[in-house]
Design a protein around this motif. Structure first.
Motif, PDB file in Angstrom:
ATOM      1  N   VAL A   4       0.859  -1.174   0.000  1.00 30.20           N
ATOM      2  CA  VAL A   4       0.000   0.000   0.000  1.00 30.20           C
ATOM      3  C   VAL A   4       0.902   1.232   0.000  1.00 30.20           C
ATOM      4  O   VAL A   4       1.740   1.397   0.882  1.00 30.20           O
ATOM      5  N   GLN A   5       0.735   2.061  -1.021  1.00 29.75           N
ATOM      6  CA  GLN A   5       1.537   3.271  -1.131  1.00 29.75           C
ATOM      7  C   GLN A   5       1.222   4.192   0.037  1.00 29.75           C
ATOM      8  O   GLN A   5       0.051   4.480   0.307  1.00 29.75           O
ATOM      9  N   PRO A   6       2.238   4.638   0.775  1.00 26.34           N
ATOM     10  CA  PRO A   6       1.972   5.541   1.902  1.00 26.34           C
ATOM     11  C   PRO A   6       1.431   6.875   1.415  1.00 26.34           C
ATOM     12  O   PRO A   6       1.764   7.324   0.319  1.00 26.34           O
ATOM     13  N   GLU A   7       0.609   7.463   2.228  1.00 29.41           N
ATOM     14  CA  GLU A   7       0.042   8.764   1.892  1.00 29.41           C
ATOM     15  C   GLU A   7       0.909   9.860   2.493  1.00 29.41           C
ATOM     16  O   GLU A   7       1.609   9.651   3.460  1.00 29.41           O
ATOM     17  N   GLY A   8       0.842  11.021   1.888  1.00 27.68           N
ATOM     18  CA  GLY A   8       1.593  12.142   2.431  1.00 27.68           C
ATOM     19  C   GLY A   8       2.236  12.978   1.343  1.00 27.68           C
ATOM     20  O   GLY A   8       2.043  12.752   0.161  1.00 27.68           O
ATOM     21  N   GLN A   9       3.010  13.949   1.767  1.00 26.21           N
ATOM     22  CA  GLN A   9       3.701  14.854   0.867  1.00 26.21           C
ATOM     23  C   GLN A   9       5.015  14.213   0.438  1.00 26.21           C
ATOM     24  O   GLN A   9       5.811  13.803   1.269  1.00 26.21           O
ATOM     25  N   TYR A  10       5.260  14.134  -0.855  1.00 20.67           N
ATOM     26  CA  TYR A  10       6.477  13.516  -1.365  1.00 20.67           C
ATOM     27  C   TYR A  10       7.475  14.575  -1.794  1.00 20.67           C
ATOM     28  O   TYR A  10       7.105  15.698  -2.133  1.00 20.67           O
ATOM     29  N   TYR A  11       8.734  14.203  -1.802  1.00 20.04           N
ATOM     30  CA  TYR A  11       9.804  15.082  -2.253  1.00 20.04           C
ATOM     31  C   TYR A  11       9.592  15.372  -3.736  1.00 20.04           C
ATOM     32  O   TYR A  11       9.350  14.456  -4.516  1.00 20.04           O
ATOM     33  N   PRO A  12       9.707  16.619  -4.185  1.00 24.85           N
ATOM     34  CA  PRO A  12       9.406  16.979  -5.579  1.00 24.85           C
ATOM     35  C   PRO A  12      10.526  16.588  -6.558  1.00 24.85           C
ATOM     36  O   PRO A  12      11.197  17.435  -7.143  1.00 24.85           O
ATOM     37  N   VAL A  13      10.714  15.300  -6.766  1.00 21.98           N
ATOM     38  CA  VAL A  13      11.790  14.793  -7.618  1.00 21.98           C
ATOM     39  C   VAL A  13      11.648  15.306  -9.053  1.00 21.98           C
ATOM     40  O   VAL A  13      12.632  15.715  -9.675  1.00 21.98           O
ATOM     41  N   ASP A  14      10.449  15.284  -9.601  1.00 20.24           N
ATOM     42  CA  ASP A  14      10.241  15.743 -10.978  1.00 20.24           C
ATOM     43  C   ASP A  14      10.675  17.193 -11.158  1.00 20.24           C
ATOM     44  O   ASP A  14      11.301  17.542 -12.161  1.00 20.24           O
TER      45      ASP A  14
END
Length: 88
Positions: A4-14
Motif C-alpha cells: 500500500v503506497q503511503p500517503e503524504g507529501q512527497y519530495y518533488p523529484v520531478d
C-alpha cells in the motif's frame, strides 16, 4: 501480500530533475556499471562506518579516479576506465 503506497507529501523529484535538465551539462561519460560498482564496493572504511568517496572526472576519455581516506590516512585509490558512447 500487497503493498500500500503511503500517503503524504512527497519530495518533488520531478521538479528537481527538470531544473537540472535545463542547465548546461558539463560532461557526459560512459562507464561500465559493473566495474564502477566493483570499485565502489571495494572501498575500505578503515575502521569507520562512513563509506565516502571523492570521484574525479576530467573529461569523457580520461579514467575516473575514485579516492577514499581522510587527510593523513592511507589513501585507497581506484581507477575505472571510461567506455565509448555512441553519439546521440
Amino acid at each position: 501480500m500487497g503493498y500500500v503506497q503511503p500517503e503524504g507529501q512527497y519530495y518533488p523529484v520531478d521538479k528537481i530533475l527538470k531544473e537540472y535538465q535545463e542547465k548546461e551539462k558539463m560532461i557526459t561519460i560512459g562507464i561500465n556499471a559493473k566495474y564502477l560498482k566493483d570499485a565502489l564496493d571495494s572501498i575500505s572504511t578503515y575502521d569507520s562506518d562512513k563509506k565516502m568517496a571523492k570521484i574525479d572526472i576530467y573529461d569523457s576519455v580520461s579514467p575516473v579516479i575514485i579516492r577514499t581516506g581522510r587527510k593523513g590516512e592511507r589513501e585507497n585509490l581506484k581507477i575505472v576506465l571510461p567506455a565509448r558512447l555512441r553519439d546521440d
